[in-house]
Design a protein around this motif. Structure first.
Motif, mmCIF file in Angstrom:
data_model
loop_
_atom_site.group_PDB
_atom_site.id
_atom_site.type_symbol
_atom_site.label_atom_id
_atom_site.label_comp_id
_atom_site.label_asym_id
_atom_site.label_seq_id
_atom_site.Cartn_x
_atom_site.Cartn_y
_atom_site.Cartn_z
ATOM 1 N N MET A 158 0.848 -1.161 0.000
ATOM 2 C CA MET A 158 0.000 0.000 0.000
ATOM 3 C C MET A 158 0.895 1.224 0.000
ATOM 4 S SD MET A 158 -2.964 1.069 2.714
ATOM 5 C CE MET A 158 -1.931 1.179 4.138
ATOM 6 N N MET A 159 0.641 2.109 -0.909
ATOM 7 C CA MET A 159 1.390 3.356 -0.979
ATOM 8 C C MET A 159 0.668 4.410 -0.144
ATOM 9 S SD MET A 159 3.929 2.568 -2.896
ATOM 10 C CE MET A 159 4.643 4.147 -3.206
ATOM 11 N N VAL A 160 1.443 5.191 0.595
ATOM 12 C CA VAL A 160 0.869 6.249 1.420
ATOM 13 C C VAL A 160 1.554 7.550 1.029
ATOM 14 C CG1 VAL A 160 0.450 7.045 3.765
ATOM 15 C CG2 VAL A 160 0.490 4.598 3.274
ATOM 16 N N ASP A 161 0.829 8.404 0.352
ATOM 17 C CA ASP A 161 1.389 9.684 -0.074
ATOM 18 C C ASP A 161 1.229 10.724 1.023
ATOM 19 O OD1 ASP A 161 2.086 8.755 -2.609
ATOM 20 O OD2 ASP A 161 0.079 9.175 -3.411
ATOM 21 N N GLY A 162 2.265 11.530 1.223
ATOM 22 C CA GLY A 162 2.176 12.658 2.118
ATOM 23 C C GLY A 162 2.328 12.342 3.601
ATOM 24 N N ILE A 163 2.607 11.097 3.953
ATOM 25 C CA ILE A 163 2.813 10.750 5.357
ATOM 26 C C ILE A 163 4.241 10.239 5.508
ATOM 27 C CG2 ILE A 163 2.067 9.319 7.284
ATOM 28 C CD1 ILE A 163 -0.689 9.202 6.020
ATOM 29 N N PRO A 164 5.039 10.911 6.328
ATOM 30 C CA PRO A 164 6.436 10.496 6.492
ATOM 31 C C PRO A 164 6.543 9.107 7.106
ATOM 32 C CG PRO A 164 6.004 12.596 7.622
ATOM 33 C CD PRO A 164 4.704 12.075 7.134
ATOM 34 N N LEU A 165 7.582 8.384 6.729
ATOM 35 C CA LEU A 165 7.818 7.043 7.248
ATOM 36 C C LEU A 165 7.861 7.046 8.771
ATOM 37 C CD1 LEU A 165 8.447 4.049 6.905
ATOM 38 C CD2 LEU A 165 10.859 4.680 6.611
ATOM 39 N N GLU A 166 8.497 8.048 9.363
ATOM 40 C CA GLU A 166 8.597 8.126 10.822
ATOM 41 C C GLU A 166 7.208 8.129 11.468
ATOM 42 O OE1 GLU A 166 10.247 11.146 14.244
ATOM 43 O OE2 GLU A 166 11.282 11.084 12.321
ATOM 44 N N GLN A 167 6.271 8.850 10.878
ATOM 45 C CA GLN A 167 4.905 8.887 11.411
ATOM 46 C C GLN A 167 4.243 7.519 11.289
ATOM 47 O OE1 GLN A 167 2.329 11.925 9.762
ATOM 48 N NE2 GLN A 167 0.492 10.834 10.443
ATOM 49 N N LEU A 168 4.411 6.869 10.155
ATOM 50 C CA LEU A 168 3.828 5.539 9.965
ATOM 51 C C LEU A 168 4.377 4.551 10.989
ATOM 52 C CD1 LEU A 168 3.900 5.269 6.072
ATOM 53 C CD2 LEU A 168 1.889 5.578 7.530
ATOM 54 N N LEU A 169 5.692 4.616 11.231
ATOM 55 C CA LEU A 169 6.299 3.709 12.203
ATOM 56 C C LEU A 169 5.821 4.003 13.619
ATOM 57 C CD1 LEU A 169 9.924 3.531 10.773
ATOM 58 C CD2 LEU A 169 8.116 1.795 10.592
ATOM 59 N N GLU A 170 5.643 5.267 13.960
ATOM 60 C CA GLU A 170 5.126 5.644 15.273
ATOM 61 C C GLU A 170 3.692 5.145 15.459
ATOM 62 O OE1 GLU A 170 5.546 9.881 15.620
ATOM 63 O OE2 GLU A 170 7.731 9.758 15.776
ATOM 64 N N GLU A 171 2.865 5.301 14.427
ATOM 65 C CA GLU A 171 1.481 4.829 14.494
ATOM 66 C C GLU A 171 1.435 3.303 14.624
ATOM 67 O OE1 GLU A 171 -0.337 6.480 11.004
ATOM 68 O OE2 GLU A 171 -0.355 8.503 11.842
ATOM 69 N N TYR A 172 2.313 2.622 13.912
ATOM 70 C CA TYR A 172 2.385 1.159 13.993
ATOM 71 C C TYR A 172 2.796 0.732 15.405
ATOM 72 C CZ TYR A 172 3.874 -3.632 13.129
ATOM 73 O OH TYR A 172 4.038 -4.985 13.192
ATOM 74 N N ALA A 173 3.806 1.390 15.967
ATOM 75 C CA ALA A 173 4.266 1.061 17.319
ATOM 76 C C ALA A 173 3.164 1.309 18.341
ATOM 77 C CB ALA A 173 5.515 1.873 17.671
ATOM 78 N N ARG A 174 2.412 2.381 18.169
ATOM 79 C CA ARG A 174 1.311 2.685 19.080
ATOM 80 C C ARG A 174 0.225 1.607 18.994
ATOM 81 N NH1 ARG A 174 1.347 7.871 18.048
ATOM 82 N NH2 ARG A 174 -0.177 7.786 16.384
#
Length: 79
Positions: A1-17
């Motif tokens: 899944m491609m996610v435009d406009g969301i930095p990788l760091e944010q995605l990883l933080e959301e995943y960890a949460r």
């Protein structure tokens, strides 16, 4: 899944949460407790079954990622 406009760091933080939330849920319930999804009431599942299913799904998708990596870089795994 491609996610435009969301930095990788944010995605990883959301995943960890989300992982932390899942860990809290698992820690609060016995493995033999049975739950029912509101949309699938006729298919109850124990927490044990759900955890094993998630392990299977994780392994399956990790295998998919490994196959893609092999196609990209040409190197093989252990064999």
């Amino acid at each position: 899944m491609m996610v435009d406009g969301i930095p990788l760091e944010q995605l990883l933080e959301e995943y960890a949460r989300q992982c932390a939330t899942s860990n809290e849920i698992v820690a609060a319930h016995p493995l033999d407790e049975v739950g029912v999804h509101p949309d699938f009431r006729d298919v109850p599942a124990s927490l044990r079954w759900i955890m094993l299913h998630m392990i299977e799904e994780t392994a399956r998708h990790a295998g998919h990622m490994d196959a893609i990596r092999e196609l990209l870089d040409g190197s093989k795994g252990y064999y």
